[in-house]
Design a protein around this motif. Sequence first.
Motif, short mmCIF file in Angstrom:
data_model
loop_
_atom_site.label_atom_id
_atom_site.label_comp_id
_atom_site.label_asym_id
_atom_site.label_seq_id
_atom_site.Cartn_x
_atom_site.Cartn_y
_atom_site.Cartn_z
N GLU A 10 0.89 -1.26 0.05
CA GLU A 10 0.04 0.12 -0.04
C GLU A 10 0.83 1.50 0.11
O GLU A 10 1.92 1.18 0.56
N VAL A 11 0.20 2.27 -0.46
CA VAL A 11 0.80 3.74 -0.58
C VAL A 11 0.63 4.27 0.83
O VAL A 11 -0.29 4.56 1.14
N LEU A 12 1.75 4.83 1.38
CA LEU A 12 1.56 5.55 2.52
C LEU A 12 1.36 6.99 2.56
O LEU A 12 1.76 7.67 1.73
N ALA A 13 0.33 7.24 3.59
CA ALA A 13 0.24 8.56 3.28
C ALA A 13 1.04 9.66 4.16
O ALA A 13 1.69 9.35 5.14
N PRO A 14 1.23 10.84 3.80
CA PRO A 14 1.94 11.79 4.57
C PRO A 14 1.39 12.18 5.99
O PRO A 14 0.13 12.32 5.94
N ALA A 15 2.10 12.55 6.88
CA ALA A 15 1.90 12.86 8.21
C ALA A 15 1.10 14.24 8.17
O ALA A 15 0.03 14.53 9.03
N LEU A 16 1.44 14.96 7.12
CA LEU A 16 1.08 16.48 6.98
C LEU A 16 -0.30 16.35 6.42
O LEU A 16 -0.51 15.77 5.35
N GLY A 17 -1.37 16.73 7.30
CA GLY A 17 -2.66 16.72 6.56
C GLY A 17 -3.41 15.40 6.75
O GLY A 17 -4.77 15.32 6.46
N ILE A 18 -2.69 14.24 7.64
CA ILE A 18 -3.22 13.11 7.62
C ILE A 18 -4.77 13.25 8.39
O ILE A 18 -5.57 12.11 8.15
N VAL A 19 -4.56 13.84 9.37
CA VAL A 19 -6.04 14.04 10.29
C VAL A 19 -7.15 14.74 9.69
O VAL A 19 -7.96 14.76 10.04
N ALA A 20 -6.74 15.49 8.48
CA ALA A 20 -7.61 16.43 7.83
C ALA A 20 -8.99 15.45 6.97
O ALA A 20 -9.90 15.87 7.06
N ALA A 21 -8.34 14.13 6.70
CA ALA A 21 -9.30 13.56 6.06
C ALA A 21 -10.37 12.54 7.13
O ALA A 21 -11.09 11.85 6.60
N MET A 22 -9.87 12.35 8.35
CA MET A 22 -10.96 11.86 9.34
C MET A 22 -12.19 12.12 9.43
O MET A 22 -12.49 13.28 9.49
N PRO A 23 -13.07 11.35 9.49
CA PRO A 23 -12.97 9.83 9.44
C PRO A 23 -12.65 9.15 8.07
O PRO A 23 -12.89 10.25 7.16
N ILE A 24 -12.35 8.12 8.04
CA ILE A 24 -12.14 7.71 6.57
C ILE A 24 -12.90 6.65 6.39
O ILE A 24 -13.10 5.59 7.11
N TYR A 25 -13.33 6.56 5.11
CA TYR A 25 -13.90 5.09 4.53
C TYR A 25 -12.85 4.44 4.10
O TYR A 25 -11.98 4.82 3.15
N ARG A 26 -12.48 3.31 4.60
CA ARG A 26 -11.68 2.44 3.81
C ARG A 26 -12.15 1.20 3.25
O ARG A 26 -13.04 0.53 3.54
#
Lengths: 175, 103, 285
Positions: C214-230
């Motif tokens: 899997e492609v890893l997400a950057p920590a910068l901005g990672i919480v902005a997308a929460m909650p997430i549909y996986r």
Amino acid sequence: MNNNSMSKQTNLRRARRGQTRRTIVQGALAGGLAGLGLAGAAPFSRARAAADASKWPKDAFSQKKQADAIRVLYGKTPEPSDKVSLEAPEIAENGAVVPISVSTTLPDVTSITIVVSENPFPLAANYPIPAGTSAMVANRLKMAKTSKVIALVESGGKIFSASKEVKVTVGGCGG
Amino acid sequence: MASTIRMRAIANGETTEVQALVQHPMDSGFVKDSKGNLIPPHYIEVLEFQHAGKTVFTAFWGPAVAKDPYVKFSFKGAQKGDDLIISWVDNKGQSDSVVGKIQ
Amino acid sequence: MRRAVLLGLAMFTLAAPQILTATCHAADSINPQADFKAFRKYFTERFTNVPLNDFVNGPYSMDAGLRKQWLEIDAFPPYQFALDKGKEMFNTPFKNGKTYGDCFPNKGIGVRQDYPYFDTKSGEVITLDVALNQCREANGEKPFDYSKDDMAALTAYMAYTSRGKRFDIKIPDDPRALAAYEKGEEYFYTRRGQLNFSCASCHVQNPGGHLRTEVLAPALGIVAAMPIYRSEWGGMGTISRRFTSCNSQVRATPLKPEDELYRDVEYYLSYMSNGLPISGPGARP
């Protein structure tokens, strides 16, 4: 159509399928939460609209080999055509949801079918195309593993195809 | 309980583009639950769209269609404000239907 | 496609060590503003092709093939159902007639970017999820499970009404707030689990790279997308679910959902994301 014919239809289907049918008849506007308000507005059109499972091509969906599925569905061998366009990712982000679309410039299209060769049941979806409906469909499929995906287009009584390999990797520590 | 069907149908000239999303597990029959038991297959077999008494699109689906399935197609002959009737039936005989407006 | 896990630890030579060392200093030298600048600089200099506001889209900001699939799916996303459910829940009064909106500024609409905040009364970090349960309990309702669908749906709707609003996390002039920030930062950079990975091993050192497949997400901005549909979950998950599954994936023992330390990590990461737009609810493979 009235209530009687609605229940008669339901009973007929129960008999045919040999199982209990739970019909959830309720209405809601698209994308909204309007809910039950609409159910009162046109209850009987809904019974008439009930999708009919008797037309579902069970035999083709039950085949475990791609060639058998195509043969059972169409009774013909497809010929590759550059007029069939299949859009699918090179690498699926997740095999659980793979966006795939098919379109064609071929005339007189009467159906579009998508086959995933390596799936346990290769026939994934079959779309009859009535006159007046465009020869284009987009959907999202599951893929068990890396596989060839085949788009089939029925045009003028012949079957044309395009195919593409889609790589499927599995989950880990992502996102 | 809200409908299982979400629909967007937009008339653009003579062609109407329809997108629909259905809330359904689409269980393939090959996945195990947390106790290691196979979850039996449970999937929509037929999804149908009707406009003005005519079936404009039919989807015949197997267990390989993704959870909460999506479909997009286009058809001719409808106008803004027309009704579009959508219905589905699955392999367990469950079903749902909805009437949506073309925008 | 199987690449070596976390290629070369030698890559870890840019700003991250500076961030790390910051945690080793005495409390009086904690400098969130300096951390923020170094963090931002590290990501923007390493990923010069990624527009700043696009970091919130995680792996989709790093991989064109993934991005295309995401855009196709996001045009009519499977999380629509969770979003609708969250909206309905949000607007349904409690038994006492009050609503969630009564517990929040601006009736709870468009406020996601202000969470988490440091509560100077309790001396703790309050996340949106915790604030929602506090609201429920204050109104005589049972709290929701922090890892389950109800909380995910509710926070999804609140994030949705806040899309585009920019993170505005404040660290008040209170030593306890600085301490919470520091604890969060330290947790984020501390290695743990059988794989001996820190959160930063994946999300600072190696965003855009692959862990397994899997492609890893950057920590910068990672919480902005929460909650997430996986897609992997086939559903919407809370930030707690994401934290606990991250811990599990490196074979570490997860904390309990909304544990004080997780809240501190969220506080740290959200502060690092200040100025970036809320994009939640997000979707991830």
